[in-house]
Design a protein around this motif. Sequence first.
Motif, PDB file in Angstrom:
ATOM      1  N   ASP A   1      57.340  52.236  22.394  1.00  0.00           N
ATOM      2  CA  ASP A   1      57.371  52.109  23.971  1.00  0.00           C
ATOM      3  C   ASP A   1      56.983  50.701  24.109  1.00  0.00           C
ATOM      4  O   ASP A   1      56.998  50.421  25.334  1.00  0.00           O
ATOM      5  N   HIS A   2      56.397  50.102  23.204  1.00  0.00           N
ATOM      6  CA  HIS A   2      55.720  48.685  23.440  1.00  0.00           C
ATOM      7  C   HIS A   2      56.079  47.409  22.719  1.00  0.00           C
ATOM      8  O   HIS A   2      55.273  46.640  22.651  1.00  0.00           O
ATOM      9  N   PHE A   3      57.283  47.509  22.571  1.00  0.00           N
ATOM     10  CA  PHE A   3      57.957  46.294  21.829  1.00  0.00           C
ATOM     11  C   PHE A   3      57.844  45.073  22.612  1.00  0.00           C
ATOM     12  O   PHE A   3      57.694  43.852  22.213  1.00  0.00           O
ATOM     13  N   GLY A   4      57.847  45.197  23.828  1.00  0.00           N
ATOM     14  CA  GLY A   4      57.772  44.086  24.828  1.00  0.00           C
ATOM     15  C   GLY A   4      56.361  43.403  24.851  1.00  0.00           C
ATOM     16  O   GLY A   4      56.154  42.259  24.773  1.00  0.00           O
ATOM     17  N   ASP A   5      55.486  44.290  24.512  1.00  0.00           N
ATOM     18  CA  ASP A   5      54.072  43.666  24.364  1.00  0.00           C
ATOM     19  C   ASP A   5      53.881  42.810  23.286  1.00  0.00           C
ATOM     20  O   ASP A   5      53.088  41.937  23.239  1.00  0.00           O
ATOM     21  N   TYR A   6      54.588  43.282  22.131  1.00  0.00           N
ATOM     22  CA  TYR A   6      54.507  42.623  20.897  1.00  0.00           C
ATOM     23  C   TYR A   6      55.220  41.258  20.960  1.00  0.00           C
ATOM     24  O   TYR A   6      54.742  40.340  20.414  1.00  0.00           O
ATOM     25  N   ALA A   7      56.262  41.510  21.467  1.00  0.00           N
ATOM     26  CA  ALA A   7      57.324  40.215  21.882  1.00  0.00           C
ATOM     27  C   ALA A   7      56.428  39.289  22.601  1.00  0.00           C
ATOM     28  O   ALA A   7      56.693  37.849  22.183  1.00  0.00           O
ATOM     29  N   ALA A   8      56.060  39.562  23.670  1.00  0.00           N
ATOM     30  CA  ALA A   8      55.028  38.754  24.183  1.00  0.00           C
ATOM     31  C   ALA A   8      54.029  37.943  23.545  1.00  0.00           C
ATOM     32  O   ALA A   8      53.597  36.801  23.684  1.00  0.00           O
TER      33      ALA A   8
ATOM     34  N   SER B   1      50.877  44.283  15.543  1.00  0.00           N
ATOM     35  CA  SER B   1      50.921  45.555  16.675  1.00  0.00           C
ATOM     36  C   SER B   1      49.561  46.237  16.730  1.00  0.00           C
ATOM     37  O   SER B   1      49.075  46.508  17.706  1.00  0.00           O
TER      38      SER B   1
ATOM     39  N   PRO C   1      60.603  43.770  16.279  1.00  0.00           N
ATOM     40  CA  PRO C   1      60.031  42.824  16.750  1.00  0.00           C
ATOM     41  C   PRO C   1      58.397  42.735  16.744  1.00  0.00           C
ATOM     42  O   PRO C   1      57.770  42.069  17.474  1.00  0.00           O
ATOM     43  N   THR C   2      58.016  43.115  15.665  1.00  0.00           N
ATOM     44  CA  THR C   2      56.458  43.212  15.296  1.00  0.00           C
ATOM     45  C   THR C   2      56.451  43.552  13.852  1.00  0.00           C
ATOM     46  O   THR C   2      57.251  43.870  12.971  1.00  0.00           O
TER      47      THR C   2
END
Length: 305
Positions: A81-88, A217, A211-212
């Motif tokens: 649910d947090h791929f966006g956090d890792y991409a950031a 992560s 993406p992590t």
Amino acid sequence: MSNPAPFTCRFAPSPNGRLHLGHAFSALVNVEAARRMGGTFLLRMEDIDTTRCRPEYARGILDDLAWLGIFPDGPVRWQSDHFGDYAAAIARLEAMGLVYPAFESRSQIAGAVIGLESATGRPAPRDPDGAPLNPFPRAAMSDAARAALRDQGAPFVVRLDMAASIAAVRELGGGPLSWEEAQGVPEGPRKVVEADAARWGDVVLARKDVPTSYHLSVVVDDAAQGITHVIRGMDLYHATSVHVLLQRLLGLPTPAYHHHRLILDDSGYKLSKSNSATSLNALRAAGATPQDVLLRLSPQPTPST
């Protein structure tokens, strides 16, 4: 003087199979430490590998923990649910010039390692886990050439430029790169351990399809969940050097760490899913009770590291 953060720890299995005794032990060490300290025990599902991780395995993990009487003190965090956090986080490191796309395949890397060993007559440099270090340095290809391949859709991994990252940490200041390792038990006296991230070489932080990576992560999640004490197996002791480095680069807090003993099989090897370690589900089917497992895994102090 501000009060220290409450004791918060976590158990973070990957739902790519059922739990075995080694997992149960780690969960037990965490939850018992949280109870002794009047703290919080959290659960994280490390399901970044969307190919191998399955909902039925996640349900099985929750069922096995409940069978043992282990329940988290808050909602489960699902990494998927947090791929966006890792991409950031990757984007932040990229803006600092500390990551680069690498296009060499695993077979190319393996071939280069064999060639190097044949030419020198010596084993190729390896990381603390025994894997050969990437033999293709960043300087082997210009950043412009890498960008062109990336734009063309060539498959790649994102690697951390280790030398540049260590240099960046020196420029950022904040003292030597280190962590505090609790001795004996998670809340025990601590000693300062000097990090040696260079031994890992240019580690992979992300892949084109995911993406992590574990390294990235885990530090993002520990900060997001407010983890004050990372309690995990001794097999991850050396990886902490990479995690501390990433925490410093990303401006994240460094928790206290405790690396507990491992549960070994009859041959002296660490229990693992890849070695078909007997699952808790199989033990349950054979008639084992939660008390049988808890007695067998009653946490013991970890020898000082």
